[in-house]
Design a protein around this motif. Structure first.
Motif, PDB file in Angstrom:
ATOM      1  N   SER A  86       0.854  -1.183   0.000  1.00  0.00           N
ATOM      2  CA  SER A  86       0.000   0.000   0.000  1.00  0.00           C
ATOM      3  C   SER A  86       0.890   1.234   0.000  1.00  0.00           C
ATOM      4  O   SER A  86       2.067   1.165   0.377  1.00  0.00           O
ATOM      5  N   MET A  87       0.321   2.346  -0.426  1.00  0.00           N
ATOM      6  CA  MET A  87       1.081   3.585  -0.426  1.00  0.00           C
ATOM      7  C   MET A  87       0.160   4.787  -0.388  1.00  0.00           C
ATOM      8  O   MET A  87      -0.920   4.783  -0.987  1.00  0.00           O
ATOM      9  N   PHE A  88       0.602   5.767   0.370  1.00  0.00           N
ATOM     10  CA  PHE A  88      -0.063   7.056   0.424  1.00  0.00           C
ATOM     11  C   PHE A  88       0.820   8.039  -0.338  1.00  0.00           C
ATOM     12  O   PHE A  88       2.024   8.107  -0.087  1.00  0.00           O
ATOM     13  N   ILE A  89       0.231   8.783  -1.239  1.00  0.00           N
ATOM     14  CA  ILE A  89       1.026   9.768  -1.966  1.00  0.00           C
ATOM     15  C   ILE A  89       0.252  11.078  -2.055  1.00  0.00           C
ATOM     16  O   ILE A  89      -0.966  11.109  -1.877  1.00  0.00           O
ATOM     17  N   GLN A  90       0.981  12.141  -2.325  1.00  0.00           N
ATOM     18  CA  GLN A  90       0.361  13.440  -2.530  1.00  0.00           C
ATOM     19  C   GLN A  90      -0.100  13.564  -3.984  1.00  0.00           C
ATOM     20  O   GLN A  90       0.542  13.023  -4.899  1.00  0.00           O
ATOM     21  N   GLU A  91      -1.186  14.270  -4.171  1.00  0.00           N
ATOM     22  CA  GLU A  91      -1.659  14.530  -5.528  1.00  0.00           C
ATOM     23  C   GLU A  91      -0.547  15.179  -6.341  1.00  0.00           C
ATOM     24  O   GLU A  91       0.143  16.076  -5.859  1.00  0.00           O
ATOM     25  N   GLY A  92      -0.379  14.698  -7.552  1.00  0.00           N
ATOM     26  CA  GLY A  92       0.660  15.241  -8.418  1.00  0.00           C
ATOM     27  C   GLY A  92       1.951  14.439  -8.423  1.00  0.00           C
ATOM     28  O   GLY A  92       2.784  14.608  -9.314  1.00  0.00           O
ATOM     29  N   GLU A  93       2.111  13.567  -7.456  1.00  0.00           N
ATOM     30  CA  GLU A  93       3.321  12.740  -7.399  1.00  0.00           C
ATOM     31  C   GLU A  93       3.228  11.577  -8.377  1.00  0.00           C
ATOM     32  O   GLU A  93       2.148  11.166  -8.785  1.00  0.00           O
ATOM     33  N   ASP A  94       4.403  11.057  -8.716  1.00  0.00           N
ATOM     34  CA  ASP A  94       4.463   9.859  -9.545  1.00  0.00           C
ATOM     35  C   ASP A  94       4.467   8.616  -8.651  1.00  0.00           C
ATOM     36  O   ASP A  94       4.940   8.653  -7.508  1.00  0.00           O
ATOM     37  N   VAL A  95       3.944   7.518  -9.178  1.00  0.00           N
ATOM     38  CA  VAL A  95       3.811   6.280  -8.417  1.00  0.00           C
ATOM     39  C   VAL A  95       4.454   5.135  -9.196  1.00  0.00           C
ATOM     40  O   VAL A  95       4.314   5.071 -10.426  1.00  0.00           O
TER      41      VAL A  95
END
Lengths: 113, 112
Positions: free
Chosen positions: B10-19
């Motif tokens: 699982s991962m939490f990321i900020q909007e606009g970041e690449d995954v």
């Protein structure tokens, strides 16, 4: 309208009862599959069929049965022998040869009460 | 039962970041597929890969078929809130049974 139809969307069953989940497709695909998904987990293969009147066990076939009398239909019966049947069941189809995509129905959520 | 190793879980990321996420197997596959699943729905196919080394894009999504045929990667660029969901990889055997084996899934959460 082409696609894969699973019904019902939600199903409740009393312990000790058999229940049949429907999967119908009009994509003219040869292969059909049943997967089970438990919360927070991946998809596990129950049964699959590559042609009419033939099917093979997947990794977790115990307590389940299937039939493939027509190309369009691949019903799954959850029998009373399945010890933990509450899960999300997904039906998928594919053209049935290597190098092809699998497509999924919307799923049936089965709950034993 | 057989399942592919998929990471991260699982991962939490900020909007606009690449995954980036990946899938590995001890078996060789002739097809790699990537799906997205929303809660209570069936998985939807995002990208299909058929050749070792193949790189394929679908909008902001890019996936690659590993050259060893035992792994695959999915990248999502400039993530947006609707990218939230569970992403699954799947491999198809070349042995003739044409079974699909699925990864354990990557749960993606995007913070606006």
């Amino acid at each position: 309208d082409g696609g894969i139809t699973q019904s019902p969307k939600y199903l409740f069953r009393k312990e000790g009862q058999n229940v049949t989940l429907s999967c119908e497709q009009n994509l003219n695909h040869d292969a059909m599959y049943w997967y089970r998904q438990d919360p927070g987990q991946g998809l596990r293969l129950i049964y699959y069929s590559q042609i009419v009147n033939d099917f093979q066990k997947g990794d977790i076939a115990e307590g389940y049965s299937v039939s493939r009398e027509k190309k369009e239909s691949f019903p799954l019966t959850v029998t009373s022998a399945q010890k933990n049947p509450t899960a999300f069941y997904l039906c998928a189809t594919a053209r049935g040869r290597g190098g092809t995509e699998a497509f999924f129905g919307q799923g049936t959520r089965l709950t034993v009460v | 039962g057989q399942q592919l190793n998929q990471s991260p879980q699982s991962m939490f990321i900020q909007e606009g970041e690449d995954v980036s996420m990946n899938c590995t197997s001890s078996s060789i596959f002739n097809t790699w597929l990537w799906y997205k699943q929303d809660p209570g729905e069936g998985p939807v196919l995002l990208i299909a890969l058929y050749k070792a080394g193949e790189l394929t894009s679908n909008g902001r999504l890019t996936a690659q078929f590993g050259i060893t045929r035992k792994d695959s990667f999915l990248n999502i660029s400039a993530s947006i809130p609707s990218d939230v969901g569970i992403y699954f990889c799947a491999g198809q055997f070349s042995s003739g049974t044409y079974k699909y084996i699925f990864g354990t899934g990557t749960r993606l959460k995007v913070l606006a």
